[in-house]
Design an enzyme around this catalytic site. Sequence first.
Site, mmCIF file in Angstrom:
data_model
loop_
_atom_site.group_PDB
_atom_site.id
_atom_site.type_symbol
_atom_site.label_atom_id
_atom_site.label_comp_id
_atom_site.label_asym_id
_atom_site.label_seq_id
_atom_site.Cartn_x
_atom_site.Cartn_y
_atom_site.Cartn_z
ATOM 1 N N GLU A 150 0.807 -1.216 0.000
ATOM 2 C CA GLU A 150 0.000 0.000 0.000
ATOM 3 C C GLU A 150 0.839 1.263 0.000
ATOM 4 O O GLU A 150 0.568 2.211 -0.745
ATOM 5 C CB GLU A 150 -0.955 -0.004 1.204
ATOM 6 C CG GLU A 150 -2.085 -1.025 1.108
ATOM 7 C CD GLU A 150 -1.663 -2.453 1.400
ATOM 8 O OE1 GLU A 150 -0.532 -2.644 1.901
ATOM 9 O OE2 GLU A 150 -2.445 -3.380 1.131
ATOM 10 N N HIS A 196 -11.451 -5.025 9.183
ATOM 11 C CA HIS A 196 -11.969 -4.760 7.834
ATOM 12 C C HIS A 196 -13.283 -3.990 7.826
ATOM 13 O O HIS A 196 -14.004 -4.039 6.838
ATOM 14 C CB HIS A 196 -12.223 -6.077 7.099
ATOM 15 C CG HIS A 196 -11.011 -6.798 6.621
ATOM 16 N ND1 HIS A 196 -10.083 -7.353 7.461
ATOM 17 C CD2 HIS A 196 -10.578 -7.069 5.373
ATOM 18 C CE1 HIS A 196 -9.141 -7.947 6.745
ATOM 19 N NE2 HIS A 196 -9.409 -7.794 5.480
HETATM 20 C C1 TPP Z 1 -2.368 -4.792 4.159
HETATM 21 C C2 TPP Z 1 -3.374 -5.582 3.424
HETATM 22 N N1 TPP Z 1 -3.522 -5.376 2.121
HETATM 23 C C3 TPP Z 1 -4.421 -6.087 1.404
HETATM 24 C C4 TPP Z 1 -5.185 -7.030 2.029
HETATM 25 C C5 TPP Z 1 -6.224 -7.815 1.238
HETATM 26 N N2 TPP Z 1 -5.783 -9.201 1.075
HETATM 27 C C6 TPP Z 1 -6.167 -10.127 1.947
HETATM 28 S S1 TPP Z 1 -5.445 -11.562 1.634
HETATM 29 C C7 TPP Z 1 -4.619 -10.983 0.319
HETATM 30 C C8 TPP Z 1 -3.724 -11.884 -0.441
HETATM 31 C C9 TPP Z 1 -2.623 -12.412 0.391
HETATM 32 O O1 TPP Z 1 -1.972 -13.400 -0.286
HETATM 33 P P1 TPP Z 1 -0.904 -14.319 0.397
HETATM 34 O O2 TPP Z 1 -0.090 -13.536 1.338
HETATM 35 O O3 TPP Z 1 -0.190 -15.012 -0.696
HETATM 36 O O4 TPP Z 1 -1.741 -15.347 1.253
HETATM 37 P P2 TPP Z 1 -2.783 -16.434 0.754
HETATM 38 O O5 TPP Z 1 -4.117 -15.778 0.763
HETATM 39 O O6 TPP Z 1 -2.381 -16.885 -0.586
HETATM 40 O O7 TPP Z 1 -2.727 -17.512 1.778
HETATM 41 C C10 TPP Z 1 -4.913 -9.647 0.123
HETATM 42 C C11 TPP Z 1 -4.401 -8.831 -0.963
HETATM 43 C C12 TPP Z 1 -5.020 -7.203 3.406
HETATM 44 N N3 TPP Z 1 -5.765 -8.084 4.100
HETATM 45 N N4 TPP Z 1 -4.094 -6.483 4.076
#
Ligand code: TPP
Lengths: 334, 325
Positions: B60, B129
């Site tokens: 971000e 959230h």
């Molecule tokens: C700071 C922040 N930015 C964006 C999000 C939205 N978000 C939630 S999960 C996610 C993807 C995360 O992917 P990863 O770290 O690979 O974990 P996975 O879901 O694949 O287990 C995003 C973009 C968030 N929760 N927190």
Amino acid sequence: MSTETQTPTTLRGLTREQADHFLHQMVLIRRFEEKSGEMYTKGKIRGFLHLYTGQEACAVGAVNVLEERDKVITHYRDHGHALARGLDPNRIMAELYGRVDGVSGGRGGSMHLYDVEKGFLGGYAIVTAHLPLAVGLGLASNLQNEDFVTLCIFGDGSVGEGEFHEALNLAALWDTPVIFFCENNLYGMGVPFQQSLSTEISTLAEAYGITTENVDGMDVVDVYHAAKRAVEHCRAGSGPYFIEALTYRYRGHSMADPELYRLKEEVDEHRKRDAIQRLRSEMVEAGWLDDAGYQAVVDRVEREVDEAVAFADASPEPALESLFDNILAEDARG
Amino acid sequence: MVEMRMRDALREALREELLRDERVFLLGEDIGLYGGSYTVTKGLLDEFGAKRVIDTPIAESGIVGAGIGAAMAGMRPMVELMTINFSFLAMDQIVNNAAKLHYMSNGQINIPLVIRMASGGGSQLAATHSHSLEGMYAHFPGLRIVCPSNPADGKGLLKRAFRDDNTVIFIEHTANYSLKGEVPDDEDYLVEFGKATVVREGTDVTLIGYSGSVHQATRAATMLAEQEDVDAEVIDLRTLRPLDMDTVIASVKKTNRAVVVEDDWKFGGFGGELSAQIMEQAFDWLDAPVARVSGKDVPMPYNRNLEFAALPSEEDVVDAVLSMF
Ligand SMILES: Cc1ncc(C[n+]2csc(CCOP(=O)(O)OP(=O)(O)O)c2C)c(N)n1
Ligand SMILES: [Mg+2]
């Protein structure tokens, strides 16, 4: 040449007892997640629900190397880690239902499970927010000579955040006993990780001078041995350790994911690497398991998961008067 | 006029601005392949390609900073941050750079940047959230704060945001995304900043809302009319900065009572600002202290009943109004 096989005493370094335990836990997680998905569809569970199916070997292989005094801190895809850490499935399900007997009293929900008594310091739904916390836990372990290790689990999506880099640098600088365990399931929501990162994940950890290894995250035995090396490294006072486990999530990112970014064929391809089937067939080969034995595991898990659902269903809603409880800690000075 | 949902109206605005101005491009997490976490950007990657609709890593601070940099270089970027809670990671860029560079450079640097984010509770997304922080952003001079309540305003305000030479924090309430309404299809349709609307005319009390709370206020006004014989006027602020106090004050001088309705926490919230300004500008016209109906003073709980209890309801608004008479 005799085809008589003698039952071996270990399977790639696992005792039979360990193998049984790992198999049970992985099947439990799989079924627990499938059931949670069903309950979401029925409206019993709401909000964001991120299922862990496909990644079971990561939680089970890594969490099981820890001692009771060690800590686990993880991201929002946390049911598998909680189950592997021995949190009560009934109370996890009750949390997903938002009920008073849930591990977070119904306030946290799926993404925010906590059980401090079990050294489970939470699921964190702000991506990467818990990595600096893991460093702090490690720092406290050092400063207080407590000798506990912190297992910090996160996804591949974390590596783009500034906090990831700050945490790795601090952890290395201060020689903190932290295992950074990256579950690389190839996607952060719908973005392929190669599209999020200009290099390899392990290269980043190495750049901070952290001992790093890559493992097959769909092989519970491999994960276990890597995690074991990591714990020994941390306990020896050699600072943090980084593991990148290559894995795959079978379901969408959350229940709301239309999965526009990948093909069903890709998912099917990864299902061929399934960690449960792999351990199962190795145990069969070792003469440790037959079809009836596997069925017994499945039946046991079915009972456990049904019990969790019944427990959650029976658990009361939190009282409305409890809304303002626990905003601040009681001041011990009175 | 075409009937469409808020999410589609916002997408139309983005499409039209991408078509109109080559300097416009979109940065954000999962705005492309995934189709946008609230599907606002769905289809735009296919239509405009990966140079103008850029899927970013989860970073971000990095992407907001990059948006600021691109704006400094003469482009008109939009950054999508999924949820307002994630914007905390970009706070330094927003507050220390975007909001101040024009001033610190004595007007030499403009930051024409649109930062979109979703806010609001009600979907059981729990404490990380679900918050409504429009008022927090409104605290900072140097930013524009836009928070539409309906599809027509969504489109007109978002298009207007791309024409601004300042950074616009564009906040979308998650409960509004599926809301339907008539939307002008004229591509020059813009909604001016700093112009509140009177959503419902009335004579007895002024209910002031923005974003999601306009709907609670409107429902409360209907209840008041039907059940209590109270004729409430409802004002939708539409933008918090600039803030249209003229419309608010004119209404309060007519009704002599004001209730601010917002999802945000009361303590230190925007309702306090409104209430102070009403007092400063219309003290002598008030028949009762300004009332505030807000979210409860807690992080948002997951449990449905608790979440419901933590959010303001139309019944709360009705009660607040009745206690003024
Ligand atoms: C700071 C922040 N930015 C964006 C999000 C939205 N978000 C939630 S999960 C996610 C993807 C995360 O992917 P990863 O770290 O690979 O974990 P996975 O879901 O694949 O287990 C995003 C973009 C968030 N929760 N927190
Ligand atoms: Mg991932």
